[in-house]
Each structure stands twice: as structure tokens, then as C-alpha cells.
Design a protein around this motif. Sequence first.
Motif, PDB file in Angstrom:
ATOM      1  N   LEU A 434       0.842  -1.197   0.000  1.00 49.80           N
ATOM      2  CA  LEU A 434       0.000   0.000   0.000  1.00 49.80           C
ATOM      3  C   LEU A 434       0.878   1.248   0.000  1.00 49.80           C
ATOM      4  CD1 LEU A 434      -2.702   1.444   0.242  1.00 49.80           C
ATOM      5  CD2 LEU A 434      -2.635   1.064   2.703  1.00 49.80           C
ATOM      6  N   LEU A 440       4.703   6.405  -0.868  1.00 52.49           N
ATOM      7  CA  LEU A 440       5.043   6.868   0.482  1.00 52.49           C
ATOM      8  C   LEU A 440       6.478   6.441   0.767  1.00 52.49           C
ATOM      9  CD1 LEU A 440       3.709   8.240   2.903  1.00 52.49           C
ATOM     10  CD2 LEU A 440       2.928   6.022   3.673  1.00 52.49           C
TER      11      LEU A 440
ATOM     12  N   ILE B  75      -4.355   1.306  -7.112  1.00 55.52           N
ATOM     13  CA  ILE B  75      -4.737  -0.085  -6.881  1.00 55.52           C
ATOM     14  C   ILE B  75      -5.486  -0.191  -5.557  1.00 55.52           C
ATOM     15  CG2 ILE B  75      -2.450  -0.603  -5.870  1.00 55.52           C
ATOM     16  CD1 ILE B  75      -2.838  -3.499  -7.052  1.00 55.52           C
ATOM     17  N   PHE B  77      -6.603  -3.115  -2.835  1.00 54.30           N
ATOM     18  CA  PHE B  77      -6.327  -4.505  -2.487  1.00 54.30           C
ATOM     19  C   PHE B  77      -7.548  -5.159  -1.845  1.00 54.30           C
ATOM     20  CE2 PHE B  77      -2.410  -2.040  -1.905  1.00 54.30           C
ATOM     21  CZ  PHE B  77      -1.578  -2.658  -2.821  1.00 54.30           C
ATOM     22  N   GLN B  80      -6.273  -4.364   3.869  1.00 55.21           N
ATOM     23  CA  GLN B  80      -5.140  -3.479   4.183  1.00 55.21           C
ATOM     24  C   GLN B  80      -5.047  -2.322   3.196  1.00 55.21           C
ATOM     25  OE1 GLN B  80      -4.107  -4.315   6.975  1.00 55.21           O
ATOM     26  NE2 GLN B  80      -3.165  -6.318   7.148  1.00 55.21           N
ATOM     27  N   ASN B  81      -6.184  -1.719   2.852  1.00 56.32           N
ATOM     28  CA  ASN B  81      -6.149  -0.557   1.978  1.00 56.32           C
ATOM     29  C   ASN B  81      -5.967   0.738   2.748  1.00 56.32           C
ATOM     30  OD1 ASN B  81      -6.618  -1.472  -0.820  1.00 56.32           O
ATOM     31  ND2 ASN B  81      -8.410  -2.422   0.119  1.00 56.32           N
ATOM     32  N   LEU B  82      -6.189   0.677   4.066  1.00 52.71           N
ATOM     33  CA  LEU B  82      -6.121   1.887   4.883  1.00 52.71           C
ATOM     34  C   LEU B  82      -5.097   1.692   5.990  1.00 52.71           C
ATOM     35  CD1 LEU B  82      -9.961   2.491   5.276  1.00 52.71           C
ATOM     36  CD2 LEU B  82      -8.431   3.375   3.516  1.00 52.71           C
ATOM     37  N   PHE B  83      -4.431   2.790   6.373  1.00 55.99           N
ATOM     38  CA  PHE B  83      -3.536   2.748   7.520  1.00 55.99           C
ATOM     39  C   PHE B  83      -4.372   2.940   8.781  1.00 55.99           C
ATOM     40  CE2 PHE B  83      -0.665   4.328   4.131  1.00 55.99           C
ATOM     41  CZ  PHE B  83       0.182   3.246   4.109  1.00 55.99           C
ATOM     42  N   PRO B  84      -4.360   1.956   9.689  1.00 53.52           N
ATOM     43  CA  PRO B  84      -5.293   2.004  10.825  1.00 53.52           C
ATOM     44  C   PRO B  84      -5.019   3.139  11.800  1.00 53.52           C
ATOM     45  CG  PRO B  84      -3.807   0.120  11.003  1.00 53.52           C
ATOM     46  CD  PRO B  84      -3.571   0.724   9.658  1.00 53.52           C
ATOM     47  N   HIS B  85      -3.777   3.691  11.794  1.00 53.04           N
ATOM     48  CA  HIS B  85      -3.465   4.735  12.771  1.00 53.04           C
ATOM     49  C   HIS B  85      -3.786   6.123  12.246  1.00 53.04           C
ATOM     50  CE1 HIS B  85      -0.021   4.080  10.165  1.00 53.04           C
ATOM     51  NE2 HIS B  85       0.289   5.347  10.355  1.00 53.04           N
ATOM     52  N   LEU B  94      -3.329  11.101   1.740  1.00 55.84           N
ATOM     53  CA  LEU B  94      -2.087  10.458   1.301  1.00 55.84           C
ATOM     54  C   LEU B  94      -2.062  10.272  -0.209  1.00 55.84           C
ATOM     55  CD1 LEU B  94      -1.399   7.547   3.811  1.00 55.84           C
ATOM     56  CD2 LEU B  94       0.057   9.507   3.366  1.00 55.84           C
ATOM     57  N   GLY B  95      -3.244  10.125  -0.790  1.00 56.18           N
ATOM     58  CA  GLY B  95      -3.315   9.927  -2.229  1.00 56.18           C
ATOM     59  C   GLY B  95      -2.865  11.157  -2.995  1.00 56.18           C
ATOM     60  N   PRO B  98       1.979  12.275  -0.237  1.00 58.72           N
ATOM     61  CA  PRO B  98       2.399  11.300   0.770  1.00 58.72           C
ATOM     62  C   PRO B  98       2.915  11.956   2.057  1.00 58.72           C
ATOM     63  CG  PRO B  98       3.209  10.673  -1.384  1.00 58.72           C
ATOM     64  CD  PRO B  98       2.605  12.035  -1.538  1.00 58.72           C
ATOM     65  N   LEU B 100       1.569  14.467   3.440  1.00 56.68           N
ATOM     66  CA  LEU B 100       0.365  14.989   4.102  1.00 56.68           C
ATOM     67  C   LEU B 100       0.416  16.493   4.379  1.00 56.68           C
ATOM     68  CD1 LEU B 100      -0.768  12.213   6.612  1.00 56.68           C
ATOM     69  CD2 LEU B 100      -1.938  13.030   4.579  1.00 56.68           C
ATOM     70  N   ARG B 142      -9.989   7.811  -2.227  1.00 61.92           N
ATOM     71  CA  ARG B 142      -8.586   8.072  -2.551  1.00 61.92           C
ATOM     72  C   ARG B 142      -8.321   7.821  -4.030  1.00 61.92           C
ATOM     73  NH1 ARG B 142      -5.223   5.142   1.484  1.00 61.92           N
ATOM     74  NH2 ARG B 142      -5.471   3.358   0.117  1.00 61.92           N
ATOM     75  N   ARG B 146      -6.886  10.630  -6.584  1.00 58.18           N
ATOM     76  CA  ARG B 146      -5.629  10.447  -7.310  1.00 58.18           C
ATOM     77  C   ARG B 146      -5.815  10.613  -8.810  1.00 58.18           C
ATOM     78  NH1 ARG B 146      -1.241   7.607  -5.255  1.00 58.18           N
ATOM     79  NH2 ARG B 146      -1.166   6.069  -6.904  1.00 58.18           N
TER      80      ARG B 146
END
Lengths: 529, 231
Positions: A434, A440, B75, B77, B80-85, B94-95, B98, B100, B142, B146
Motif C-alpha cells: 500500500l 510513500l 490499486i 487490495f 489493508q487498503n487503509l492505515f489504521p493509525h 495520502l493519495g 504522501p 500529508l 482516494r 488520485r
Amino acid sequence: MAAGRSSLPAPAMAAGAALATILVLALTLGTLGAVFHRAGGAGGFVPSDWHALRFTVSQAAISAVLSLLLAVPVARALARRRFAGRKLLVTLLGAPFILPVIVAVMGILAVFGRSGLLNDGLAWAGFQRVSIYGFSGVVLANVFFNLPLAIRLILQGWQDIPAERFRVAESLGFRSGDIARHLERPMLWSRAPGVLVTIFLICLTSFAVALTLGGGPKATTVELAIYQAFRHEFDLGRAASLASLQFGICALATLAAARFTWASGIGTGLDRPVIRQDAAGLGARTRDAALLVLASLFLLAPLAAILIAGLPRLSSLPATVWQSALRSLAVALTATAATTALALPLALASAWRVLGRIPGRIPGRIPDIVAALPLASSSLIIGTGLFLMFQPFVRPGDIALPVTVAVNATMALPFAYRALAPAARALEADYGRLAASLDLRGTARLRHLTLPRLARPLGFAAGLTAALSMGDLGVVILFADDGSTTLPLQIYRLMGAYRMEDAAGAAVLLLGLSLGLFWLFDRGGRGDA
Amino acid sequence: MLELDAIRIRQDQFTLTAGFTVAPGQRVAVIGPSGAGKSTLLSLIAGFLAPDGGRIRWNGTDITDLAPGKRPLSIVFQDQNLFPHLSVAANVGLGLRPDLRLSRAEQASVQSALERVGLSGLEMRRPAALSGGQQSRVALARVLLRARPLILLDEPFAALGPALKAEMLDLVAGIAGENRAAVLMVSHDPADARRFAPDTVLVAEGTAHAPQPTAALLDAPPPALAAYLGQ
């Protein structure tokens, strides 16, 4: 073979990992080389060196065996009993790892020493007082430190036996003996070698224990002999040959340990007792209860003795103690920063192979090997080597603290790395693609992905390092003058001057600072996550 | 236009070859038996795997050696397409950048992308506080932001119920239409292919075949596909 491109590292991180590798190699192998170089090759061995080798190996071996033998029944009791305070007890079993050796030694002396509780009891009952200095004292202290580790590792073994197996055993009408034969003994046989070799390795390098409780021609370890050769005789040739001896036995033990998972036994969830019908009898229950009480007493009484003796003295400690406490804090915090800076790039590098070009081959194992190198080294060798590198330019007292920082940072690296590497690998496996797809990279990746996701293991690793460094009584003793005395060394000197009350007060201070640092960092990592 | 020119990859016992083109705005399903290489095909195009032979071109430019983040594609998936934090807004932001460091205008476009997928008011939530469908919407916001000319979907909606999945596919169709983006979508469900993609790439027996009309392929499947479909 197809190449996984996502795992290729950012140049800055690759450079960081390479730099960390070079630094660790310089600090471990480089310092050993420096000792040899200055000594003009190894000096000859004298008979007392062989005695030191025998003593080192035998105290480590006997400590390991005793810890294991005592740990098995206690771990079994913990594995099959549920009681109030069980979780707390399991947590406390993790504490000796970050307990300053000098504090524990003081506690052990307060309970088992010549004028301790045990001897007072013996004298009251009309027996001779017994001395714990020498072999028995060293072994006693080693068991004090490693029994909890052994209990936790074996408890882990018990909990890794699937609960279903116990249920099957129960449905087949197994008695305790059958369960032991078919379930427990196979587990113990598989775990025992790893536990033994881990504790053996720890005891090989327990310099502070040998320094405080050993000594004399009969109870000198190789490390203690290095210290004496360097400090008392300034015989570099002898120090060099002893250093190679120490490196040899530690490297052998590390290689042996690498074949087993030498889990640190800290920080894992061990709060799930297995309820067992076969052990419900009154006899078994009484025996387990007695074992747990005895083990807790053995581990807690020394600490309680120190707290009782030291707490009242805390407010009236001499200024030198507070000064050395500040110095130790500075050393611990610097070493923590250094260890983190070494461990993080190495841990991230270990993750590259997860999707990488060479899964599981040697290049992917390099970070593992580099991070394990300090286990084979001795802090005394690193310190001596560093001193010899800089000796033409500086006085020993001037570099006592920087050398202590470097040694502490190096010696804590294996533990920090062990805490970080699995998390770094999981991070790459879960979010590597990702992050790559979103471009990133670099500092953005470090800031928005790596640091937040690794906050917990980072906090734990930092806390571990800070506590280990805070309580370390090792290389500093080679060089320190009055202006560079750390708190553990100050306590050692107070003990040597028979100022036991001040020493106890300072020990309480050290205990509080060590545990406090660990708690703060560990807590900080949890808070950010 | 995406062009796979004699692509060849070997992984252990497994080989995959592909040679076809996908036109701008074309919607293509990727179907085939498990383990045939559907995800491998997408990983090659996305840049997570490098081919052993052949080139990948976009509008005539060779992108075979380009890093995943530099390719003209987004893409999504399976998980796990998102950052949990990170918050919903940060995950979408982020798109765009990066690091931010979003300008006012960029923040506003994050906002409108979230509005477009029906998530207004949830900007500061963490992914764990969202339902599965909402998490998919964040990932799609996102993709929308993008605005890359190629969208790869690696079964992102497999865990959603039929109604929700249909809704997401319509959303993807809308987003792709707005950006005139081509879409390659891996799916296990022939109904998805019929609903979403006029054309289908069949991945079977070591080959990713050129796109062919979905309805015709599914009505008269070749033996390998027929066995997979249970016909």
C-alpha cells in the motif's frame, strides 16, 4: 526468479542500516582487535586463568541447571492454578530482567548475607552462620535473576500445549502421571535446551554479580580477571588473551543458543491458566500453593528488604549520590537514543526480505546476525578496546561516560532488535505494498507509517535499554573517577565503605529510576499508538 | 493505453504469460481458477513484481522499471487498503501528497472526494470505527482523488454482501467515468463481471488471454473456465 520491487529500501534507510552494521562490527569485533593489537598478540595464559575459565563455565552451568529444575514445578503450578494476583505475579516475573544487578545483590545480602535475615535465624536457632560470598553467592544471585526467566519460558511451553489436548486426555481418563508422560514431559524436553543455553549465556557475562559476590582466587570469572588484569596490573597482554577466551566461550554459547529460540520471556500474554481435573486433589493444591509462596518469597523478600532499609534514607542521601543519579540518567537516555538509532534501521532492513529478492538467504539474515553479535561480546572487552583506541589522546576518567554509553548501547541492541524486528516485518508484510503504491517514501513514510506503527515496540525497546543502561555496573568501573561515577558504581563504593544505609537508600533511588524509565518509555509507546 | 508486450514471469512451479492491450476507459474483468495468476497479473502491472521478460507500456512509454508509486495507476487490495493509525481524511489525503502537507485547496478536494462517496462527517474517524463498506468507500475516495488513468481492483469487495458489492461497483464505474480511467478488476463472481465489465481477461493454464466480450465468454466458456464455473 521474479524480483519483488516493493521491498527495495529507500537509500537513506539502506545507508542507516549499513552504518549501524559498521558501528556494531567496530564496537564488537573492532574493539576485540584493538585489544589484540595493543597487546601484540595474546599473552600466555597462567594457571589462574584456567581456573577462572572453569569457574565461569561451572557457575553458569550450575546456575542454568538449578534455575531450570526449580522453574519446572513453579511453572506447572502457575500453569494450572487460577488465583487472585496471578497476573501480577506473572508480570513481576518479568521484572528481574530490568532490575539493576547491584540492587538485587544488596537485597540478596540483606536476606542471605552474613548479617542477613537467614543467618540471624540460623544463629537464633543455634546454628553456625553461613557465608554466601564465592561460588554459592554467585550461583544464588544468578538463580535469583534467571529463575523468573526460566519460569516464564517454561510457562509459555505449558500454555503452548493446546487446551484441546488436555480435554482429550481428560476424556480418555488420563491421570496426572499419564498427562505428564504424554503431554508435559515431551514439552519440557523440547524447551529445556533453549532455557538452559539462554541462562548459561546470561550467566557467562554476569560481571556485576561476580564483582560483588565473587572475587578472590577461588571465585573469579574470566571477565573479573580481565578487570583485574586491566585495573590492577595494567597487563594488556593478559587482558587480551582473557578477552579472546571470553569471546570464544560467549560466541560458542551464542551459536548454540541461536539454534533455539531464546525468547526473552517478557511482554507476552501469559494470563490463561488451563483448568485441570487431574490436579484438583488437596495434596496437589497444597503443594502448588506452597511452591508459589516459596518462589514469591525468594524473589520478593530481597526487594522488600532493600525497600525497608532504603526508603527512610531516601531524603537524606548525600549530594554525591544525587549527582551520580543525574549522570546515570544522562548515560541511560543517551544510550537509549543510540540503541534505538542502531536497532530501527537494522529491524527495518530485516523486513526487506519479506517481499524481497532473496527470501531467507544469507543477505536477508545479516541484520539478525549483526544484532546478535553483542551477545557474544563482553562489555569489558568493548570497554577495554575503546579505551585502547582513544588512550593516546585522553585520560581514562574523561572517556568513562562516553565509553559506558557506547557499551550500554551495544549490549542492549540484541534485546531492542528482538523487540522491533518482528513488528518491522509485520509492517512490511501488511502495508509495504500500500505504501509503495501511494509513493510513500523517505521521511514521509517514517513519519506517517513506520514510527506510528512501531511506536509500541519502540517504546518497549527504549524502556528496556534505558533500564538496562541505568542499572549497568560494568565497564564504568574500569575508568571512572570521582567526576564520572554512575549511580550503580556509587552504590558499589558505598557498600565497599560499609555505608550500608546510604547504599540501601541509593539502591531504592536506582530501583525507582530504572523501573520508572522503563515504565515511561513503554507507556509512551502505548499512548502514541 | 496499457500495453503488455510479451510479459513472462516464473515463480517456483508457476508461470504466467500475458500479451494484450487495454484501451482508455475500458472496463475489464479478470477471472480464472484460483492460483492461475490473477493477482500476479495485477502485481506485475502495479509494479510489485518485475517480469522475467517483456515490457509494460503506458501510452507508448515503457513503465516496466518504474516504482509502483510512480506508475499512472491506483490499486485497491483485498484488505489493508487503509492505515489504521491515520484518520479517514489522512488516509485519503495520502493519495494527493504522501507527506500529508495539504494546502487549503487540497484539503477541500479531500473533503469533496469524501462527500462524493457518501462519507461526509466521518473525516476524523479511524478506519477501525468504520464498517466494511465504509472502509471500501474511503479507499475509493482516494482512488477518485488520485485521478490516475488506470484503476486496478484486486477483489476489494469480496467480503461485502451482494447488495453492498453492487453499490461499490456502481461507485467504481462512476469514478472511472469521471476520470476516463480504464479498470482491471479481479473477481471470483461471474455476476460481477457481467454487471461491471463489458470485456474479460481469462487467466488460465499459465496465460492471461486478451480481453474478450464478457457475455460471450461466460455464455460459452472454454473448458478451463467451465470447470472453474462449475458448468
